[in-house]
Every structure is written in C-alpha cells, then in structure tokens.
Design an enzyme around this catalytic site. Structure first.
Site, PDB file in Angstrom:
ATOM      1  CB  ALA A 258     -30.048  34.707  -9.536  1.00  0.00           C
ATOM      2  CG  HIS A 259     -28.843  30.313  -7.483  1.00  0.00           C
ATOM      3  ND1 HIS A 259     -29.558  30.471  -8.656  1.00  0.00           N
ATOM      4  CD2 HIS A 259     -27.760  29.577  -7.824  1.00  0.00           C
ATOM      5  CE1 HIS A 259     -28.951  29.859  -9.642  1.00  0.00           C
ATOM      6  NE2 HIS A 259     -27.842  29.306  -9.167  1.00  0.00           N
ATOM      7  CG  ASN A 260     -25.071  30.280  -5.027  1.00  0.00           C
ATOM      8  OD1 ASN A 260     -25.682  30.055  -3.991  1.00  0.00           O
ATOM      9  ND2 ASN A 260     -24.758  29.326  -5.879  1.00  0.00           N
TER      10      ASN A 260
END
Length: 363
Positions: A258-260
């Site tokens: 997922a993001h980050n």
C-alpha cells in the site's frame, strides 16, 4: 540449450562424475525422467524413485553413491535448492519475446529507449518515459509518463508501470503486475465511523453517513535493483513521499503493497501477503502466504511471519511470529495445542462438576 553434464556442473559450481559428456535435454522428477533428461534426486528419499524412470544421469546430494543407483553420470551438490536455481536458470527457454520494436507498439516520441530494448505487440510507452539497455517490454504492457525502468528488465505480458515510477536494473514483473496505482486513501468532511472505531476500539459508532473524498497520490514508487514482482501484484504510489522497495526483494503473486510503505533489502513475500499503508519493513523480512500487516507499524530486520499471520503491532528484529494476532511462533503453537485440548478439558470439568454435585447431595 542442450548442455552436457560437465557444462551444467561447471555453470553451477558443482562436481560432475561418470559420463560427463552426456547431453541433457531437460530436467525431470526421478520417476518421470527419460534417458536424455537429468533426474532431480537430491535426497535419498527422492532417489528411491529413480528405478521407476529411465534416467541415465541425476543431480544428487554431495556424498551420494551414484553408481549404486545404476546411473551413468551424476552431479553432486552440497546445497540442493541452490543447485536447482542454477540448473533451472540454465535450462529455462524463457518466454521467447521477439527482438526489436513491434509495429503495433505505441511509443511517444519523447520516450527514451536504450540499446537493444525489445517492445512487444500493442505495448504503450508514454511521454518522457525512459527504458534501460537490454530491457524487454512484453506484449500489451503500459509504461506511463516519465516512468524510469533500468537495464535488463523483463516486463511480462500486461504489466503496468504508471506515471513517474522509478525502477532499478534487472527488474522482473510477471503478467498483470501493477506499479504506481493510486493509493487507497480517502477522507470524509467530518469524523467518520472508521475514525470513531479506531479511537474507541469497539464502542458503537455514531457518525452520520458521508461520501468519501480522494486524497491524491503525489509520491509515485521507487523500486531498487534485482526486484521481482509476481503476477497481479500491486504496489501503490505514496501520498506525498514515494512508496519504496529496496534492492533484491521478491514479491509473489497477488501481493499488495500500500501507499507510503517502505520495504528494506532482500525481503521475500509469499502469495497474497498484504501490507497496509505507511508501514516500515526492515531488511530480510519473510512474510508467508496470506500474511496481513496493519498500517503505521514497524517490522524489524530478519522477521519471519508464518502463513496466515496477522501482524497488528510492532515486531522486533529477528522474531519468528505466527497466528492472529501475531505472537511468537512457539507461543502460538503452545496456544494451539491447548485450544485443541479444550473439548476434552470441558468434558473433564463437567464430570468433576457432576461428581461434586452428587457428593453435596449425599451430605
């Protein structure tokens, strides 16, 4: 390629004995091996099946008595699975993508392709994209605007590299993998039921129904060298800073990053593992199949998570975990054993209660 026993042994750094000039057309399991194939019998258990096949040569464990097994030649290896890596690499014919640029490929004039790049049918390469020398872009692949792909990469059919991702050398992506999709990041105008649930850890939520507002992904993805993604694996772009995957990581089919998220060097994720947003994962971490990792936590170096584990909080370096929620593997196994004993324990308690009640009645 049809190498000899000698050539295979030299390529993988092993010892060859017997008729070392025997030509090998392929590899097979012992019971299925034909006379021109090398049988993979790298333990005494597997060697028992050699008699069911017709192999003349086999890859065996280091001190095997190959003559006693009725073979004409053998390759003796100290570490079988490492030898298999070398052998399969030597015999793999690959996907046989054609060289050059297919006429149906669509390549923006501003894209930069290094020497000896191959682009397959119906592939699309966007403006400002850069592809390193010797890379292969398979059929129906998409490379977005200003994306960077290093040298000697292999994008199999249908891979998508979205805008502005930066990927190192020798990257391999199996069919359908996506790098740089938008992160699943949304917010509501007022406090949402999700925020209330997180704050209360279980109290009934009272927020009014609301529509979700997208938080856009500005960070893209940075991937190091020698990284591999399995079929239909997905890596989301970061919100502000990039999502990062360091050198040497191997991520299996249907995994999600997922993001980050930040992932350290040489991590190995089995199929269907999923890592939620803004989690930091150390070096040499192994996640078994269907492992789930919660958001905004840290996993230390050299952690091993067994299949199906759900990691909800920080895991220190070097720990082996299993279960839902994740706990030390030996603790989980003890707990599981105790759980299996509960029905018998309940029966014992019931018998004791019955005996006590009878005793009370007699008094």
């Amino acid at each position: 390629m049809t190498p000899t026993i000698r050539q295979i042994a030299e390529a993988i750094g092993a010892r060859a004995e017997g008729a070392v000039d025997t030509v090998v057309t392929g590899a097979a399991e012992p019971a299925d091996a034909g006379p021109d194939q090398i049988a993979l019998a790298m333990s005494s258990t597997y060697a028992k099946a050699l008699g069911a096949g017709s192999a003349r040569a086999a890859m065996l464990w280091a001190d095997a008595d190959w003559k006693a097994l009725g073979l004409e030649a053998a390759i003796l290896v100290p570490r079988p699975r490492l030898a298999m890596a070398g052998l399969t690499g030597l015999l793999d014919p690959g996907q046989r993508y054609p060289e050059g640029i297919h006429p149906s490929a669509v390549i923006d004039p501003s894209a930069k392709l290094g020497p000896d790049v191959s682009v397959g049918p119906m592939a699309c390469i966007g403006p400002g994209a850069s592809i390193g020398a010797g890379s292969v872009v398979g059929p129906q692949c998409y490379i977005g605007a200003e994306a960077v792909l290093g040298r000697d990469a292999r994008l199999h059919a249908g891979v998508r590299l979205m805008a502005r991702v930066r990927i190192g050398d020798r990257f391999i992506a199996q069919a359908g993998a996506v790098v740089g999709s938008d992160g699943h990041s949304f917010v509501t105008p007022e406090q949402s039921t999700v925020e209330q649930a997180r704050a209360s850890l279980g109290t009934n939520v009272t927020a009014a129904p609301q529509s979700w507002v997208r938080i856009h992904s500005l960070g893209a993805v940075i991937v190091g060298d020698d990284v591999e993604l399995g079929a239909n694996a997905c890596v989301d772009s970061g919100t502000i800073r990039p999502t990062e995957i360091a050198n040497g990581c191997k991520i299996d089919n249907l995994c999600h990053v997922a993001h980050n998220v930040r992932i350290g060097r040489d991590c190995l994720f089995a199929a269907c593992a999923a890592v939620a947003g803004s989690t930091d994962i150390g070096n040499n971490v192994i996640l078994g199949g269907q492992v789930g990792v919660s958001d905004n936590i840290t996993i230390g170096d050299n952690v091993v998570a067994g299949g199906g584990t759900k990691i909800l909080s920080r895991v220190p370096a070097g720990r082996v975990v299993l279960g839902y929620p994740a706990m030390k593997m030996d603790t989980h196994i003890d707990t599981y054993k105790a759980l299996r004993r509960l029905p018998r324990l309940a029966e014992q308690v019931a018998r004791l209660q019955k005996a006590v009640f009878k005793s009370d009645e007699n008094h």
